[in-house]
Each structure stands twice: as structure tokens, then as C-alpha cells.
Design an enzyme around this catalytic site. Structure first.
Site, PDB file in Angstrom:
ATOM      1  N   THR A 154      21.304 -10.583  -0.201  1.00 43.47           N
ATOM      2  CA  THR A 154      21.344 -12.039  -0.213  1.00 43.47           C
ATOM      3  C   THR A 154      22.610 -12.438  -0.956  1.00 43.47           C
ATOM      4  O   THR A 154      23.166 -11.656  -1.731  1.00 43.47           O
ATOM      5  CB  THR A 154      20.118 -12.680  -0.902  1.00 43.47           C
ATOM      6  N   SER A 155      23.067 -13.647  -0.730  1.00 45.16           N
ATOM      7  CA  SER A 155      24.323 -14.113  -1.311  1.00 45.16           C
ATOM      8  C   SER A 155      24.195 -14.531  -2.761  1.00 45.16           C
ATOM      9  O   SER A 155      25.135 -14.413  -3.529  1.00 45.16           O
ATOM     10  CB  SER A 155      24.868 -15.286  -0.506  1.00 45.16           C
ATOM     11  N   THR A 156      23.040 -15.046  -3.146  1.00 47.71           N
ATOM     12  CA  THR A 156      22.879 -15.563  -4.502  1.00 47.71           C
ATOM     13  C   THR A 156      21.586 -15.084  -5.120  1.00 47.71           C
ATOM     14  O   THR A 156      20.652 -14.671  -4.423  1.00 47.71           O
ATOM     15  CB  THR A 156      22.878 -17.110  -4.516  1.00 47.71           C
TER      16      THR A 156
END
Length: 187
Positions: free
Chosen positions: A8-10
């Protein structure tokens, strides 16, 4: 061996990461590589690099969605080339695509192009929306991270700590430290 990769990006996308891990385990992945890092502006994603290093002939890299793996069609092709050279393949659960087949290779190339196109359109719309909001005076941008730590920076400077040490201690760039000090001196 089935090897899973989840990303996931964050850090606040915890539920999305947990769902990916759950789906990869359900698919029978024996080894998982999991990370929370943006695919944009990152020289190398550590866990992806570890997964690619770990893969051996006959292994399958399993992901849940294409956008969790590649930044662009070029990047996707590079990853597929790496897997092919190692005698491995890619399986995308959400699309039912297996690159060990000719049809799978064709589909992944087409879908990679569509995903890159879709991302470009989304970014274009985002830029237009931001420009419109700025024109209407409604867009303020994100709150400066360094400025939130200004009091701590000044306190450490007053204690005699140098700018580089302050930057490391507080977790901001050295230029931000100088900017905060300069702003306080001017204000």
C-alpha cells in the site's frame, strides 16, 4: 512455490494491506513480502527487490492487483523480464491473469497500458481540480510538516545543537531547519 507481494502507498491504508495479505494467504502463498511505500518517486521498493531476489525457477509471484506492483508499462515489462529470466511467472489474482501462458502475457501488456492511461487521466483531473480550487481560493495545500516542528527546532538551536543534528533529531530537512530559524529571526 507461490510467493506473495502486497503493498500500500501509505500507513493509513492498513485495511487494504490486510485484505491483500488475506487474499495472498488464501491463494496458497508460502512466503509473503509486504511493504507500505509509494511506488512513485521511490528508487527501489525494498520488499519487492527482496521478493525478486528470493524467486527461483518455477516459482510464481502472486499479487492481488496490477497497480500494487508496477508504476508504468515500462516498469511492468522490466519486472516481467526479470521473472522470465529467472524462470518464474506472475499471477494477478484480481484479474485471473497468469503470465506463464501466452494469453496471460498478452493480457498483462494490454492491461498495463490501460492502467497507465487511467492513472494519467486521474492525475490530469486532479491537477484540474486543484487549479480550479486555487482559483476559487479554496485550496490551501497540505500543511507544512516542518513548520509544525518549529518550536522544537528553535528549542534545540537555543540548546546549541547544529542544523544537521537538529534535522536528524526532528526528522526534517536541513534546509527546513534554516528556514524556520530564519523565519523566527525575521519575525
Amino acid at each position: 512455490m507461490l510467493i506473495g507481494y502486497a503493498r500500500t502507498s501509505t500507513l493509513d491504508q492498513k485495511a487494504g494491506l490486510e485484505a491483500q495479505v488475506r487474499d495472498l494467504k488464501a491463494a496458497g502463498c508460502e512466503h509473503l513480502f509486504v511493504e507500505q511505500v509509494s511506488s512513485v518517486n521511490v528508487v527501489q521498493r525494498e520488499k519487492l527487490a527482496e521478493a525478486l531476489d528470493f524467486i527461483r525457477t518455477g516459482d510464481v509471484l502472486v499479487i492481488t492487483k496490477l497497480d500494487r506492483l508496477a508504476r508504468s508499462v515500462q516498469h511492468l515489462m522490466e519486472l516481467l523480464d526479470t521473472l522470465t529470466k529467472k524462470g518464474a511467472s506472475l499471477n494477478i489474482l484480481g484479474l485471473g491473469i497468469d503470465t506463464s501462458t501466452s494469453t496471460g502475457k498478452l493480457m498483462i501488456t494490454i492491461l498495463g497500458g490501460i492502467a497507465e492511461f487511467e492513472r494519467g487521466i486521474m492525475l490530469e483531473r486532479q491537477r484540474e481540480g486543484i487549479a480550479k480550487a486555487k482559483a476559487a481560493g479554496k485550496y490551501k495545500g497540505r500543511k507544512p510538516t516542518a513548520q509544525a516542528k518549529a518550536d522544537e527546532v528553535i528549542k534545540l538551536r537555543d540548546e546549541g545543537m547544529g542544523a544537521s543534528a537538529i534535522a536528524r533529531e526532528v526528522g526534517i530537512g536541513r534546509a527546513s531547519v534554516y528556514r524556520i530559524i530564519g523565519d523566527r529571526a525575521a519575525g
